[in-house]
Design an enzyme around this catalytic site. Structure first.
Site, PDB file in Angstrom:
ATOM      1  N   ASP A  45      34.768 -14.483  24.964  1.00 14.01           N
ATOM      2  CA  ASP A  45      35.731 -13.589  25.757  1.00 14.01           C
ATOM      3  C   ASP A  45      37.212 -15.025  25.555  1.00 14.01           C
ATOM      4  O   ASP A  45      38.313 -14.636  26.138  1.00 14.01           O
ATOM      5  CB  ASP A  45      35.888 -14.248  27.476  1.00 14.01           C
ATOM      6  CG  ASP A  45      34.362 -13.500  28.433  1.00 14.01           C
ATOM      7  OD1 ASP A  45      34.445 -12.491  27.909  1.00 14.01           O
ATOM      8  OD2 ASP A  45      33.353 -14.953  28.476  1.00 14.01           O
TER       9      ASP A  45
ATOM     10  N   HIS B 221      34.283  -6.307  25.312  1.00 17.04           N
ATOM     11  CA  HIS B 221      34.961  -6.595  24.573  1.00 17.04           C
ATOM     12  C   HIS B 221      35.455  -5.815  25.109  1.00 17.04           C
ATOM     13  O   HIS B 221      35.285  -4.079  25.280  1.00 17.04           O
ATOM     14  CB  HIS B 221      34.993  -6.034  23.214  1.00 17.04           C
ATOM     15  CG  HIS B 221      34.461  -7.463  22.070  1.00 17.04           C
ATOM     16  ND1 HIS B 221      33.736  -7.607  20.545  1.00 17.04           N
ATOM     17  CD2 HIS B 221      33.670  -8.663  22.782  1.00 17.04           C
ATOM     18  CE1 HIS B 221      33.371  -8.630  21.011  1.00 17.04           C
ATOM     19  NE2 HIS B 221      33.563  -9.561  21.268  1.00 17.04           N
TER      20      HIS B 221
HETATM   21  P1  IMP Z   1      22.628 -14.403  26.598  1.00 15.18           P
HETATM   22  O1  IMP Z   1      23.716 -14.019  25.726  1.00 15.18           O
HETATM   23  O2  IMP Z   1      22.697 -13.385  27.742  1.00 15.18           O
HETATM   24  O3  IMP Z   1      21.878 -14.664  26.142  1.00 15.18           O
HETATM   25  O4  IMP Z   1      23.038 -15.233  27.543  1.00 15.18           O
HETATM   26  C1  IMP Z   1      23.705 -17.061  26.678  1.00 15.18           C
HETATM   27  C2  IMP Z   1      24.997 -17.382  27.556  1.00 15.18           C
HETATM   28  O5  IMP Z   1      26.034 -16.678  26.410  1.00 15.18           O
HETATM   29  C3  IMP Z   1      25.136 -17.492  28.608  1.00 15.18           C
HETATM   30  O6  IMP Z   1      25.748 -18.285  29.403  1.00 15.18           O
HETATM   31  C4  IMP Z   1      26.294 -16.162  28.549  1.00 15.18           C
HETATM   32  O7  IMP Z   1      26.911 -16.116  29.780  1.00 15.18           O
HETATM   33  C5  IMP Z   1      27.005 -16.472  27.716  1.00 15.18           C
HETATM   34  N1  IMP Z   1      27.466 -14.914  27.018  1.00 15.18           N
HETATM   35  C6  IMP Z   1      26.829 -13.916  26.372  1.00 15.18           C
HETATM   36  N2  IMP Z   1      27.941 -13.059  25.697  1.00 15.18           N
HETATM   37  C7  IMP Z   1      28.430 -13.570  26.148  1.00 15.18           C
HETATM   38  C8  IMP Z   1      29.715 -13.284  25.649  1.00 15.18           C
HETATM   39  O8  IMP Z   1      29.917 -12.326  25.117  1.00 15.18           O
HETATM   40  N3  IMP Z   1      31.131 -13.450  26.280  1.00 15.18           N
HETATM   41  C9  IMP Z   1      31.080 -15.270  27.318  1.00 15.18           C
HETATM   42  N4  IMP Z   1      29.967 -15.655  27.166  1.00 15.18           N
HETATM   43  C10 IMP Z   1      28.330 -14.906  26.501  1.00 15.18           C
END
Ligand code: IMP
Length: 463
Positions: A18, A46
């Protein structure tokens, strides 16, 4: 495209996701022929400004609104067919026609309904996005369980749709996630499977079976910008297990998941933001309000408290006036809009952490930096000390690492509409000391949410 061989650059976030990567891709897109993704899936959120309002991209690269650009989703990505079909339709409704310019590697792994059910049932401790990403990558590595293939690639769907759907069914019945399908999950599963079939009709025509797609284009002069998803602090190995995503997020992985030989690499661009945020659980050394903030944000996510609720109950000026770290963090969240793009969860807020950036730059060989949200630092002028604090160092103490804070004079709100933009002297001083501290030149800063709210910065030589 030019004659001779082209090249590729890789853009990644250097914090916890982010950082505003899509906005920078959008600005840089004119300098490239192809924008490509190499990792992650629908967990990425995004947001880009378009002539038709804000568009949310999850799996499609951020160059979607640049009509002449080719978009490529590399084999390192996992694909949620249903969500991708919906995203393609939404983009088309917003004026971005992807026909003939979106190409998806046939080796991309399909996120199966069981992966989503498993992630929703088991992802809370990490605070995952619930998109099935972790279980999908886990099944990719597992390959086979009790005689049943655990992974379906898009190429399986191309070869024999019924076979691929049957695999998903069998993998659900003997899944490795200890998810038992009761009546309601069974019903959800059947629904998900049916929608996968109809979404496949939309996605199918974008799938490319050419493993040399990018190599061929770059050999003929194409310039590629790889767009990282998530960020380096969330890398499955380099981040803090288990509070990470399930793919590799560093620039080197662009040459695995992006289907291009690394000989074409030119430079790595690191994106950060001046007010740092993190969603989900996990270490966040520079978090304003520390454990109190992480507990508050976790509870808020559970109880459905987001932007509107916080805005309603909070007196922002009083929070800043208190000068308390937790209060200042909350004030910054409200004023800078730090809520999950998909989930609306309040993000944890922290200070710019120079040792963290220094490590990321060194570890991943970052060549240049772009710092977003510099305008947001102005809110520190509302605090009693009227200074912008940043973590300059960590010193070892009896209770673990202790942050050493450097303070820069706070500056009044930037006039983002003035042209040419000017930078307050204290912001310039801060940026120059970031360059020296992290050992990387800054080439631009973001000073507002719009496409035009950026200032290119003349880097100083770093030592
Ligand atoms: P997952 O990728 O959904 O398995 O989530 C694993 C960790 O990565 C969690 O803490 C999510 O909040 C974080 N996360 C996954 N994708 C994003 C993103 O695009 N931006 C920020 N955090 C992310």
């Amino acid at each position: 495209m030019e004659g001779g061989s082209g090249y590729s650059d890789v853009l990644v976030g250097l914090q916890y996701g982010d950082e505003g990567k899509a906005k920078i891709v959008d600005i840089l897109a004119d300098q490239y022929d192809i924008i490509a993704r190499f990792n992650g899936g629908a967990n990425a959120g995004h947001t880009v400004d378009t002539p038709h309002g804000c568009a949310r991209l999850m799996q499609v690269p951020s160059g979607a609104f640049h009509p002449g650009k080719v978009l490529y989703i590399g084999s390192g990505c996992v694909v949620n067919i249903e969500k991708l079909a919906a995203e393609i339709a939404a983009l088309s409704a917003q004026g971005a026609d992807l026909d003939g310019r979106l190409f998806i590697s046939h080796r991309c792994v399909v996120v199966q309904p069981i992966h989503i059910l498993a992630d929703r049932a088991q992802g809370q401790d990490i605070g995952t996005t619930g998109n099935g990403i972790g279980p999908c990558y886990a099944d990719l590595a597992a390959r086979m369980r009790r005689g049943v293939r655990t992974t379906v690639q898009l190429r399986d769907m191309l070869a024999d749709e019924d076979y691929a759907i049957n695999l998903m069914q069998a993998n659900s019945d003997s899944n490795g996630f200890h998810v038992t399908l009761d009546e309601s999950t069974e019903a959800a599963w059947v629904k998900l499977l049916a929608s996968t079939r109809s979404a496949w009709k939309v996605v199918r025509k974008f799938v490319s079976e050419d493993d040399l797609f990018l190599s061929g284009k770059v050999a003929n002069g194409a310039r590629v910008l790889f767009e990282g998803a998530q960020s380096v602090m969330l890398d499955v190995v380099q981040g803090d297990q288990p509070f990470v995503t399930s793919s590799h997020t560093g620039p080197a992985y662009a040459y695995v998941g992006g289907d291009l030989p690394c000989k074409f690499h030119r430079k790595s661009i690191g994106i950060l933001k001046a007010v740092v945020s993190r969603v989900g659980a996990g270490p966040f050394a520079a978090e304003l309000g520390g454990a109190r903030s992480s507990r508050y944000c976790a509870d808020a996510a559970t109880n459905g408290i987001g932007r509107d609720e916080e805005r309603e109950r909070i007196n922002v000026d009083a929070l800043f006036a208190s000068g308390d770290d937790f209060d200042v963090g909350m004030g910054l969240r409200v004023l800078t809009g730090e809520y999950g793009t998909g989930s609306g969860r309040p993000r944890r807020i922290g200070l710019l952490d120079l040792p963290q950036i220094r490590h990321a730059v060194a570890r991943h060989g970052i060549d240049e930096l772009f710092i977003n949200k510099c305008d947001c630092l102005t809110y520190f002028s509302k605090t009693p000390k009227r200074v912008v604090p940043v973590v300059a160092e960590y010193h070892a103490g009896p209770a673990g690492l202790r942050p050493v804070i450097a303070e820069y004079p706070a500056f009044p709100p930037l006039d983002i509409h003035s042209r040419p933009h000017t930078i307050p002297a204290s912001l310039e001083e801060l940026l120059r000391s970031i360059e020296q501290s992290v050992g990387c030149p800054i080439v631009g800063i973001g000073v507002g949410p719009g496409r035009a709210d950026n200032i290119s910065f003349t880097p100083s030589p770093v030592h």
